[in-house]
Design an enzyme around this catalytic site. Structure first.
Site, short mmCIF file in Angstrom:
data_model
loop_
_atom_site.label_atom_id
_atom_site.label_comp_id
_atom_site.label_asym_id
_atom_site.label_seq_id
_atom_site.Cartn_x
_atom_site.Cartn_y
_atom_site.Cartn_z
N GLY A 1 0.83 -1.22 0.00
CA GLY A 1 0.00 0.00 0.00
C GLY A 1 0.84 1.25 0.00
O GLY A 1 0.54 2.22 0.68
N GLY A 2 1.92 1.24 -0.81
CA GLY A 2 2.88 2.34 -0.75
C GLY A 2 2.56 3.52 -1.65
O GLY A 2 3.23 4.54 -1.57
N SER A 3 1.54 3.40 -2.49
CA SER A 3 1.33 4.48 -3.47
C SER A 3 0.71 5.73 -2.86
O SER A 3 0.86 6.82 -3.40
CB SER A 3 0.44 3.97 -4.62
OG SER A 3 -0.76 3.46 -4.10
N ASP B 1 -1.87 -7.24 -5.89
CA ASP B 1 -3.02 -7.30 -4.97
C ASP B 1 -2.61 -8.17 -3.79
O ASP B 1 -2.36 -9.37 -3.94
CB ASP B 1 -4.21 -7.92 -5.71
CG ASP B 1 -5.44 -8.00 -4.83
OD1 ASP B 1 -5.34 -7.72 -3.62
OD2 ASP B 1 -6.52 -8.35 -5.37
N VAL B 2 -2.55 -7.57 -2.58
CA VAL B 2 -2.07 -8.34 -1.43
C VAL B 2 -2.99 -9.50 -1.07
O VAL B 2 -2.60 -10.41 -0.35
CB VAL B 2 -1.84 -7.45 -0.18
CG1 VAL B 2 -0.70 -6.49 -0.38
CG2 VAL B 2 -3.13 -6.74 0.24
N TYR C 1 -14.07 -4.11 9.07
CA TYR C 1 -12.76 -3.45 9.23
C TYR C 1 -12.21 -3.69 10.65
O TYR C 1 -11.03 -4.02 10.81
CB TYR C 1 -12.94 -1.95 8.95
CG TYR C 1 -11.68 -1.13 9.00
CD1 TYR C 1 -10.78 -1.14 7.93
CD2 TYR C 1 -11.41 -0.30 10.09
CE1 TYR C 1 -9.64 -0.36 7.96
CE2 TYR C 1 -10.26 0.48 10.13
CZ TYR C 1 -9.38 0.44 9.06
OH TYR C 1 -8.24 1.22 9.09
N LYS D 1 -8.72 -5.58 11.67
CA LYS D 1 -7.64 -4.88 12.38
C LYS D 1 -7.37 -5.51 13.75
O LYS D 1 -6.24 -5.47 14.23
CB LYS D 1 -7.99 -3.39 12.51
CG LYS D 1 -8.05 -2.68 11.16
CD LYS D 1 -6.70 -2.70 10.46
CE LYS D 1 -6.69 -2.01 9.12
NZ LYS D 1 -5.37 -2.03 8.48
P1 NAP Z 1 -5.11 5.04 1.70
O1 NAP Z 1 -4.64 6.45 1.65
O2 NAP Z 1 -6.50 4.71 1.30
O3 NAP Z 1 -4.07 4.15 0.84
C1 NAP Z 1 -4.27 2.76 0.78
C2 NAP Z 1 -3.11 2.12 0.06
O4 NAP Z 1 -3.32 0.70 0.04
C3 NAP Z 1 -2.97 2.56 -1.38
O5 NAP Z 1 -1.59 2.59 -1.70
C4 NAP Z 1 -3.66 1.43 -2.14
O6 NAP Z 1 -3.21 1.28 -3.49
C5 NAP Z 1 -3.24 0.25 -1.30
N1 NAP Z 1 -4.10 -0.91 -1.46
C6 NAP Z 1 -5.43 -1.02 -1.21
N2 NAP Z 1 -5.86 -2.26 -1.48
C7 NAP Z 1 -4.78 -2.96 -1.90
C8 NAP Z 1 -4.57 -4.30 -2.34
N3 NAP Z 1 -5.57 -5.19 -2.39
N4 NAP Z 1 -3.32 -4.68 -2.69
C9 NAP Z 1 -2.29 -3.79 -2.66
N5 NAP Z 1 -2.42 -2.52 -2.24
C10 NAP Z 1 -3.66 -2.11 -1.89
O7 NAP Z 1 -4.95 4.42 3.18
P2 NAP Z 1 -4.21 5.02 4.47
O8 NAP Z 1 -5.13 5.94 5.14
O9 NAP Z 1 -2.85 5.45 4.13
O10 NAP Z 1 -4.14 3.70 5.37
C11 NAP Z 1 -2.97 2.87 5.41
C12 NAP Z 1 -3.19 1.78 6.45
O11 NAP Z 1 -3.41 2.40 7.73
C13 NAP Z 1 -4.42 0.92 6.18
O12 NAP Z 1 -4.14 -0.41 6.55
C14 NAP Z 1 -5.47 1.51 7.09
O13 NAP Z 1 -6.44 0.56 7.44
C15 NAP Z 1 -4.62 1.95 8.27
N6 NAP Z 1 -5.26 3.01 9.03
C16 NAP Z 1 -5.54 4.22 8.47
C17 NAP Z 1 -6.14 5.20 9.25
C18 NAP Z 1 -6.49 6.57 8.71
O14 NAP Z 1 -7.13 7.35 9.44
N7 NAP Z 1 -6.10 6.94 7.52
C19 NAP Z 1 -6.48 4.94 10.58
C20 NAP Z 1 -6.18 3.70 11.10
C21 NAP Z 1 -5.57 2.74 10.34
P3 NAP Z 1 -3.84 2.18 -4.71
O15 NAP Z 1 -3.25 3.56 -4.53
O16 NAP Z 1 -3.33 1.55 -5.93
O17 NAP Z 1 -5.31 2.16 -4.54
#
Ligand code: NAP
Length: 248
Positions: free
Chosen positions: A13-15, A64-65, A156, A160
């Site tokens: 999920g690095g993008s 896709d993970v 979700y 988690k």
């Molecule tokens: P985000 O901005 O929505 O980015 C998600 C990333 O995951 C994107 O790079 C996306 O790729 C990638 N991804 C999604 N499905 C995938 C798959 N099946 N295979 C490979 N890559 C996949 O999310 P974020 O807010 O940075 O969250 C990152 C992590 O932190 C997640 O696990 C989330 O549950 C956790 N988290 C986030 C928050 C928050 O408030 N933001 C809070 C608690 C926990 P594409 O760009 O190609 O779509």
């Protein structure tokens, strides 16, 4: 030219969001980084170029993970290209919110397959190499939803919470092999994942956070970078919340 002093990290999920900030933080800290993403090629190519800022190799691959075979192939290729993996960070995650009474099987399945199976696929593929080398650090992105539960997010929250149990069990299993495994549980972090919130929900969330703001992806990435670094050498099996105090 290859710099043999650089270590190698894997980030899912690095993008975008926390994953992207983590790729940058690890490159800054001396890692070459391989990241994967699901579909956002444009962001991925931009992030690869950021390697020049840090003298690091950064490579992005569409994987896709949820697909075990693709994850295994990606990790094999990464080790051939960059070398053995020292650190793995699983940040790929999705939400498909719905009250349980309306939850569709597909929403449940997609979230568990991406968020929880994805962590299993990555850790399963890297752990043997780390055990052989008697060194490795893994950080899995959980959430405060996994610790406390969020309404409309049974899928979700379950994924988690599963990550927390998984990380603690793996920490116990592999500590004697020199591997550390930790979970990071963010609260509201200002990324695309929370951008979908309407204004009222955002105001309510802010009012519940003692620090009165959302966190940034960079703040989470710095915690992850600390945990994979030698500064975190005595931390394993921990679940570190980074949430502005929202769960107090
Ligand atoms: P985000 O901005 O929505 O980015 C998600 C990333 O995951 C994107 O790079 C996306 O790729 C990638 N991804 C999604 N499905 C995938 C798959 N099946 N295979 C490979 N890559 C996949 O999310 P974020 O807010 O940075 O969250 C990152 C992590 O932190 C997640 O696990 C989330 O549950 C956790 N988290 C986030 C928050 C928050 O408030 N933001 C809070 C608690 C926990 P594409 O760009 O190609 O779509």
């Amino acid at each position: 030219m290859t710099d043999s002093t650089r270590r190698v990290a894997l980030v899912t999920g690095g993008s975008r969001g926390i994953g992207r900030a983590t790729v940058r933080a690890l490159a800054r800290d001396g890692f070459d980084v391989a990241f994967c993403y699901r579909s956002d090629d444009v962001s991925a190519r931009t992030l690869e170029k950021a390697g020049d800022e840090f003298g690091a190799r950064i490579t992005g691959t569409r994987v896709d993970v949820a697909d075990a075979a693709s994850v295994r192939a990606w990790i094999e290729t990464t080790e051939e290209r960059l070398g053995p993996i020292d650190a793995a960070v699983t940040a790929a995650g999705i939400t498909r919110d719905n009250p349980l009474v309306l939850m569709e099987d597909e929403q449940w399945r997609q979230v568990i397959e991406t968020n929880l199976d994805g962590v299993y696929h990555v850790c399963r593929a890297v752990v043997f190499g780390m055990m052989k080398r008697r060194r490795g650090a893994i950080v899995n992105l959980s959430s405060v939803a996994g610790v406390h539960g969020h309404g409309t997010q049974t899928n979700y929250s379950a994924s988690k919470a599963g990550i927390i149990g998984f990380s603690r069990a793996l920490a116990k299993e592999t500590g004697r092999s020199g591997i550390r495994v930790n979970a990071v549980a963010p609260g509201f972090i200002d990324t695309d994942m929370v951008a979908a919130m309407n204004d009222q929900a955002r105001q309510e969330a802010l009012a519940a956070i003692p620090l009165r703001r959302m966190g940034t992806a960079e703040e989470v990435a710095d915690l992850v970078a600390y945990l994979v670094s030698d500064r975190g050498a005595y931390i394993t099996g921990a679940v570190l919340q980074i949430d502005g105090g929202i769960t107090l």
